[in-house]
Design a protein around this motif. Structure first.
Motif, PDB file in Angstrom:
ATOM      1  N   ASP A 150      -1.890 -11.625  12.876  1.00 32.94           N
ATOM      2  CA  ASP A 150      -2.762 -12.628  12.262  1.00 32.94           C
ATOM      3  C   ASP A 150      -3.924 -11.991  11.513  1.00 32.94           C
ATOM      4  O   ASP A 150      -4.459 -12.574  10.558  1.00 32.94           O
ATOM      5  N   ASP A 151      -4.306 -10.786  11.915  1.00 34.78           N
ATOM      6  CA  ASP A 151      -5.404 -10.097  11.226  1.00 34.78           C
ATOM      7  C   ASP A 151      -5.030  -9.712   9.799  1.00 34.78           C
ATOM      8  O   ASP A 151      -5.914  -9.500   8.964  1.00 34.78           O
ATOM      9  N   LEU A 152      -3.707  -9.624   9.507  1.00 31.21           N
ATOM     10  CA  LEU A 152      -3.291  -9.338   8.134  1.00 31.21           C
ATOM     11  C   LEU A 152      -3.710 -10.468   7.203  1.00 31.21           C
ATOM     12  O   LEU A 152      -3.971 -10.248   6.014  1.00 31.21           O
ATOM     13  N   LYS A 153      -3.781 -11.693   7.744  1.00 34.40           N
ATOM     14  CA  LYS A 153      -4.103 -12.855   6.923  1.00 34.40           C
ATOM     15  C   LYS A 153      -5.564 -12.865   6.493  1.00 34.40           C
ATOM     16  O   LYS A 153      -5.909 -13.409   5.443  1.00 34.40           O
ATOM     17  N   THR A 154      -6.432 -12.268   7.295  1.00 31.71           N
ATOM     18  CA  THR A 154      -7.865 -12.307   6.998  1.00 31.71           C
ATOM     19  C   THR A 154      -8.400 -10.973   6.480  1.00 31.71           C
ATOM     20  O   THR A 154      -9.594 -10.855   6.197  1.00 31.71           O
ATOM     21  N   PHE A 155      -7.524  -9.992   6.362  1.00 31.30           N
ATOM     22  CA  PHE A 155      -7.953  -8.667   5.894  1.00 31.30           C
ATOM     23  C   PHE A 155      -8.411  -8.778   4.438  1.00 31.30           C
ATOM     24  O   PHE A 155      -7.690  -9.292   3.585  1.00 31.30           O
ATOM     25  N   PRO A 156      -9.599  -8.277   4.111  1.00 33.40           N
ATOM     26  CA  PRO A 156     -10.085  -8.367   2.725  1.00 33.40           C
ATOM     27  C   PRO A 156      -9.389  -7.357   1.815  1.00 33.40           C
ATOM     28  O   PRO A 156      -9.234  -6.189   2.161  1.00 33.40           O
ATOM     29  N   GLY A 157      -8.938  -7.824   0.669  1.00 36.02           N
ATOM     30  CA  GLY A 157      -8.295  -6.925  -0.282  1.00 36.02           C
ATOM     31  C   GLY A 157      -6.884  -6.550   0.130  1.00 36.02           C
ATOM     32  O   GLY A 157      -6.243  -7.212   0.941  1.00 36.02           O
ATOM     33  N   ILE A 159      -3.816  -4.271   1.746  1.00 35.46           N
ATOM     34  CA  ILE A 159      -3.549  -3.467   2.929  1.00 35.46           C
ATOM     35  C   ILE A 159      -2.788  -2.220   2.506  1.00 35.46           C
ATOM     36  O   ILE A 159      -1.720  -2.312   1.899  1.00 35.46           O
ATOM     37  N   LYS A 160      -3.325  -1.059   2.809  1.00 36.87           N
ATOM     38  CA  LYS A 160      -2.664   0.198   2.452  1.00 36.87           C
ATOM     39  C   LYS A 160      -1.613   0.518   3.517  1.00 36.87           C
ATOM     40  O   LYS A 160      -1.946   0.765   4.675  1.00 36.87           O
ATOM     41  N   MET A 161      -0.350   0.506   3.112  1.00 32.43           N
ATOM     42  CA  MET A 161       0.754   0.730   4.038  1.00 32.43           C
ATOM     43  C   MET A 161       1.562   1.944   3.608  1.00 32.43           C
ATOM     44  O   MET A 161       1.993   2.050   2.456  1.00 32.43           O
ATOM     45  N   GLN A 162       1.772   2.861   4.533  1.00 34.46           N
ATOM     46  CA  GLN A 162       2.588   4.050   4.259  1.00 34.46           C
ATOM     47  C   GLN A 162       4.063   3.683   4.135  1.00 34.46           C
ATOM     48  O   GLN A 162       4.579   2.838   4.866  1.00 34.46           O
ATOM     49  N   GLU A 189      -0.393  -2.583  -0.621  1.00 34.47           N
ATOM     50  CA  GLU A 189      -0.394  -1.434  -1.530  1.00 34.47           C
ATOM     51  C   GLU A 189       0.345  -0.302  -0.828  1.00 34.47           C
ATOM     52  O   GLU A 189      -0.117   0.200   0.197  1.00 34.47           O
ATOM     53  N   TYR A 190       1.512   0.074  -1.358  1.00 34.01           N
ATOM     54  CA  TYR A 190       2.321   1.107  -0.707  1.00 34.01           C
ATOM     55  C   TYR A 190       1.796   2.496  -1.063  1.00 34.01           C
ATOM     56  O   TYR A 190       1.604   2.818  -2.238  1.00 34.01           O
ATOM     57  N   ILE A 191       1.596   3.287  -0.037  1.00 36.55           N
ATOM     58  CA  ILE A 191       1.180   4.682  -0.196  1.00 36.55           C
ATOM     59  C   ILE A 191       2.377   5.542   0.197  1.00 36.55           C
ATOM     60  O   ILE A 191       2.802   5.529   1.353  1.00 36.55           O
ATOM     61  N   LEU A 192       2.939   6.264  -0.746  1.00 35.11           N
ATOM     62  CA  LEU A 192       4.180   6.996  -0.509  1.00 35.11           C
ATOM     63  C   LEU A 192       3.886   8.322   0.193  1.00 35.11           C
ATOM     64  O   LEU A 192       3.310   9.246  -0.391  1.00 35.11           O
ATOM     65  N   LEU A 193       4.296   8.375   1.461  1.00 35.39           N
ATOM     66  CA  LEU A 193       4.080   9.556   2.291  1.00 35.39           C
ATOM     67  C   LEU A 193       5.242   9.708   3.256  1.00 35.39           C
ATOM     68  O   LEU A 193       5.752   8.715   3.778  1.00 35.39           O
ATOM     69  N   PRO A 194       5.668  10.925   3.547  1.00 33.37           N
ATOM     70  CA  PRO A 194       6.621  11.124   4.645  1.00 33.37           C
ATOM     71  C   PRO A 194       5.998  10.650   5.955  1.00 33.37           C
ATOM     72  O   PRO A 194       4.772  10.571   6.085  1.00 33.37           O
ATOM     73  N   ASP A 195       6.842  10.336   6.932  1.00 35.46           N
ATOM     74  CA  ASP A 195       6.341   9.809   8.202  1.00 35.46           C
ATOM     75  C   ASP A 195       5.307  10.724   8.849  1.00 35.46           C
ATOM     76  O   ASP A 195       4.310  10.257   9.407  1.00 35.46           O
ATOM     77  N   VAL A 196       5.544  12.031   8.808  1.00 37.45           N
ATOM     78  CA  VAL A 196       4.623  12.953   9.473  1.00 37.45           C
ATOM     79  C   VAL A 196       3.236  12.881   8.829  1.00 37.45           C
ATOM     80  O   VAL A 196       2.211  12.933   9.513  1.00 37.45           O
ATOM     81  N   GLU A 197       3.178  12.703   7.520  1.00 35.52           N
ATOM     82  CA  GLU A 197       1.888  12.576   6.840  1.00 35.52           C
ATOM     83  C   GLU A 197       1.296  11.188   7.060  1.00 35.52           C
ATOM     84  O   GLU A 197       0.068  11.019   7.061  1.00 35.52           O
ATOM     85  N   GLY A 198       2.167  10.197   7.264  1.00 31.27           N
ATOM     86  CA  GLY A 198       1.684   8.865   7.583  1.00 31.27           C
ATOM     87  C   GLY A 198       0.931   8.840   8.896  1.00 31.27           C
ATOM     88  O   GLY A 198      -0.087   8.144   9.044  1.00 31.27           O
ATOM     89  N   VAL A 199       1.431   9.590   9.873  1.00 26.56           N
ATOM     90  CA  VAL A 199       0.752   9.692  11.169  1.00 26.56           C
ATOM     91  C   VAL A 199      -0.656  10.252  10.980  1.00 26.56           C
ATOM     92  O   VAL A 199      -1.644   9.700  11.498  1.00 26.56           O
ATOM     93  N   LEU A 200      -0.767  11.333  10.223  1.00 30.72           N
ATOM     94  CA  LEU A 200      -2.071  11.960  10.002  1.00 30.72           C
ATOM     95  C   LEU A 200      -2.989  11.054   9.197  1.00 30.72           C
ATOM     96  O   LEU A 200      -4.186  10.960   9.479  1.00 30.72           O
ATOM     97  N   SER A 201      -2.424  10.359   8.214  1.00 25.34           N
ATOM     98  CA  SER A 201      -3.237   9.497   7.350  1.00 25.34           C
ATOM     99  C   SER A 201      -3.796   8.306   8.113  1.00 25.34           C
ATOM    100  O   SER A 201      -4.921   7.860   7.850  1.00 25.34           O
ATOM    101  N   LEU A 202      -3.011   7.776   9.060  1.00 26.68           N
ATOM    102  CA  LEU A 202      -3.531   6.674   9.877  1.00 26.68           C
ATOM    103  C   LEU A 202      -4.689   7.167  10.736  1.00 26.68           C
ATOM    104  O   LEU A 202      -5.723   6.500  10.848  1.00 26.68           O
ATOM    105  N   ASP A 208      -3.963   1.812   6.316  1.00 28.97           N
ATOM    106  CA  ASP A 208      -4.201   0.782   7.321  1.00 28.97           C
ATOM    107  C   ASP A 208      -3.019   0.619   8.273  1.00 28.97           C
ATOM    108  O   ASP A 208      -3.204   0.271   9.438  1.00 28.97           O
ATOM    109  N   ILE A 209      -1.816   0.849   7.760  1.00 26.34           N
ATOM    110  CA  ILE A 209      -0.608   0.710   8.574  1.00 26.34           C
ATOM    111  C   ILE A 209       0.342   1.867   8.262  1.00 26.34           C
ATOM    112  O   ILE A 209       0.620   2.152   7.096  1.00 26.34           O
ATOM    113  N   ALA A 210       0.840   2.504   9.310  1.00 24.98           N
ATOM    114  CA  ALA A 210       1.898   3.506   9.178  1.00 24.98           C
ATOM    115  C   ALA A 210       3.214   2.865   9.614  1.00 24.98           C
ATOM    116  O   ALA A 210       3.226   1.938  10.433  1.00 24.98           O
ATOM    117  N   THR A 211       4.321   3.347   9.072  1.00 24.72           N
ATOM    118  CA  THR A 211       5.633   2.774   9.393  1.00 24.72           C
ATOM    119  C   THR A 211       6.596   3.876   9.827  1.00 24.72           C
ATOM    120  O   THR A 211       7.560   4.194   9.135  1.00 24.72           O
TER     121      THR A 211
END
Length: 352
Positions: A150-157, A159-162, A189-202, A208-211
């Motif tokens: 539900d917090d995704l609905k109120t997030f301003p601007g 969402i940066k997602m790996q 907004e998709y941020i293109l990163l390998p999973d290992v870099e997504g972990v570090l970026s989070l 905001d979200i790693a996958t």
């Protein structure tokens, strides 16, 4: 905006067609039977080196000798970035590839004559309760503003997602999730990163979200900030983990016996990985250099479920990667010709 989106999608597909058609003339190599170091006749097949969630079946196949006993030798050609993997198959630099059905459908629509020959990964049944075996997690920072969906609905601007790459599993399932939440696709907004870099970026607050996928579930848990918002099985159900082993049409036509032997070997490796998760995780950890609790869950059989493939093709249309009216069917991207090579042998079943 809709017209601009359609134009961009058309330009993207045209670009794919130009890229793929330029490579397609070199895909028809014929793989001869050669002798390995032990003097055994084998087909030597090329594929890129995997330091991610695709590594486990190859590691098991090599360690357990499934490739050798089936008359196949795998030549690893080095790491290849996600956008270059399909072109490397079309150029003949690599023979074995694969991916999720939506990616294969998008490539096919762009002029890449790829075809799935066997099911690879699947989402485990609901009876499997270990969350580390699921295809994907959507993970936020527990100390940040996104603590629940539900917090995704109120997030301003935005969402940066790996994401590993565009038009893949992350995007398909995120589109489904956004529809469920009543949010527009441009919220992400998709941020293109390998999973290992997504972990570090989070951890560093850059996204905001790693996958992550299975080999990287433990590293993201070890950050101490992991907050699992939702999993792939919760979003799409049992179709969420489907992936296919694939070759080019021309390679299949020229090398059917080699393709069949590969399917037989890789399905033996996949079943062994399912049945021995701890050893498979240990070998994968040693190979890719990160802590591993579990790997993907694999189909025991090579058989391809057409209804499940259709779900992914529909997702490519939903997300706009395939334009409305694009002629692409399940039969365009799969063949059932090699499924019998992957049938589980009765003695294997009896030993379980």
């Amino acid at each position: 905006m809709k017209k601009r989106g359609k134009l961009l999608a058309a330009v993207a597909l045209a670009g794919l067609a130009a890229l793929y058609s330029g490579c397609a003339k070199r895909t028809g190599r014929i793989v001869p039977l050669t002798r390995n170091a032990a003097g055994q006749e084998v087909y030597r097949l090329k594929t890129w080196s995997r330091l991610d969630c695709g590594a486990a079946p190859f590691i098991v196949g090599d360690k357990m000798g499934f490739f050798t006993e089936t008359g196949v030798e795998i030549e690893y050609t080095g790491e290849v970035s996600s956008p270059q993997r399909i072109p490397s198959m079309l150029s003949g630099d690599n023979d074995i590839g694969g991916g999720h059905p939506n990616a294969i459908a998008i490539a096919r629509a762009g002029g890449a004559h790829l075809r799935g020959v066997a099911t690879d990964g699947i989402e485990p049944d609901y009876s499997e309760t270990d969350p580390h075996l699921l295809h994907m997690w959507w993970v936020s920072n527990k100390n940040g503003p996104l603590k629940t969906l539900d917090d995704l609905k109120t997030f301003p601007g935005k969402i940066k997602m790996q994401s590993i790459s565009r038009n893949q599993c992350q995007e398909f399932m995120t589109d489904v999730l956004l529809e469920r939440l009543g949010l527009p696709k441009d919220k992400i907004e998709y941020i293109l990163l390998p999973d290992v870099e997504g972990v570090l970026s989070l951890k560093q607050g850059l996204i905001d979200i790693a996958t992550p996928h299975p080999p990287f579930f433990q590293p993201i848990e070890q950050t101490g900030i992991a907050n699992v918002l939702i999993t792939s099985r919760e979003i799409v159900g049992l179709d969420a983990g489907t992936s296919l082993w694939a070759f080019t049409d021309e390679f299949i036509e020229n090398n059917p016996e080699a393709v069949g032997r590969f399917v037989k070997a890789i399905k033996k490796a996949s079943r062994w990985a399912n049945d021995h998760p701890e050893q498979t995780a240990k070998w994968t950890e040693e190979a890719i250099g990160v802590p591993v609790l579990a790997n993907h869950w694999y189909s025991r059989e090579a058989a391809i479920d057409e209804a499940g493939i259709e779900v992914w093709i529909d997702g490519a249309f939903r997300g706009g990667a395939l334009e409305p009216g694009t002629k692409i069917a399940v039969s365009d991207i799969i063949t059932h010709e090699f499924e019998h090579y992957g049938v589980e042998e009765p003695e294997t079943i009896a030993l379980r």
